[in-house]
Design a protein around this motif. Structure first.
Motif, mmCIF file in Angstrom:
data_model
loop_
_atom_site.group_PDB
_atom_site.id
_atom_site.type_symbol
_atom_site.label_atom_id
_atom_site.label_comp_id
_atom_site.label_asym_id
_atom_site.label_seq_id
_atom_site.Cartn_x
_atom_site.Cartn_y
_atom_site.Cartn_z
ATOM 1 N N ASN A 1 39.037 54.108 33.290
ATOM 2 C CA ASN A 1 40.413 54.279 33.758
ATOM 3 C C ASN A 1 41.043 55.479 33.046
ATOM 4 N N TYR A 2 40.834 55.563 31.741
ATOM 5 C CA TYR A 2 41.326 56.716 30.986
ATOM 6 C C TYR A 2 40.677 58.000 31.511
ATOM 7 N N ARG B 1 42.228 59.022 34.865
ATOM 8 C CA ARG B 1 43.585 59.569 34.746
ATOM 9 C C ARG B 1 43.598 60.968 34.139
ATOM 10 N N HIS B 2 42.659 61.246 33.252
ATOM 11 C CA HIS B 2 42.608 62.544 32.577
ATOM 12 C C HIS B 2 41.545 63.469 33.166
ATOM 13 N N SER C 1 41.990 61.595 39.532
ATOM 14 C CA SER C 1 43.322 61.036 39.306
ATOM 15 C C SER C 1 44.123 60.860 40.585
ATOM 16 N N ASN C 2 43.633 61.378 41.704
ATOM 17 C CA ASN C 2 44.365 61.287 42.964
ATOM 18 C C ASN C 2 43.369 61.017 44.087
#
Length: 173
Positions: free
Chosen positions: A83-84, A87-88, A102-103
């Motif tokens: 998950n981290y 997102r990064h 992230s998208n």
């Protein structure tokens, strides 16, 4: 049980086996299993990594579900790591595309699901197709790659131990 450990020859199996048999005969299955696990624990030495692994993961064959608890802990850690990473943008598409982790734009490229990605690394015999589409970034995501590789290795080990524990390949004596 403590008095068994205090005996001079605590590593001998007979006292443990006799006490376990008495518990089995009395209908106290849980206590009998604990005694038999204690017997194996008393015989362990730090240099015997294989037996230590059996003790921790499947309780010498008496508690094979322990390995599933460890697998769940690895899955949970993977959910956090991936998950981290998503997102990064530490996970990148495996093919040339404009998609980013992230998208999600499912029309152009399959979306990254950190939870399914965690399962995909932990269950190496099942292909959930996340690792086919997303890989750790070779420049910034090396630690994510190490975690994914470690998760896969532990998945194989725990899976084999669960099968061995339930099938009786791990000797219970």
């Amino acid at each position: 049980m403590e008095w068994l450990r205090l005996q001079r020859r605590a590593a001998l199996p007979q006292p443990f086996l006799q006490l376990a048999a008495a518990y089995w005969a009395g209908g106290r299955e849980r206590e009998a299993r604990k005694i038999l696990m204690a017997r194996h624990n008393e015989g362990l030495r730090l240099r015997n990594i294989g037996r230590q692994l059996l003790r921790i993961t499947v309780g010498h064959g008496y508690e094979p579900l322990r390995a599933l608890l460890l697998a769940f802990a690895i899955f949970s850690a993977g959910c956090v790591v991936f998950n981290y990473g998503a997102r990064h943008e530490l996970l990148v598409p495996s093919r040339t595309t404009t998609a980013v982790s992230s998208n999600c734009d499912a029309k152009t490229y399959p979306c990254l699901s950190p939870y399914v990605y965690s399962l995909d690394t932990l269950l190496p015999v099942i292909n959930l197709r996340q690792r086919d589409h997303w890989v750790p970034d070779p420049e910034d995501g090396q630690w994510v790659a190490v975690f994914a590789w470690t998760s896969t290795v532990l998945g194989w080990v725990l899976g084999l131990l669960v099968v061995a524990g339930f099938s009786g390949l791990v000797r219970r004596e």
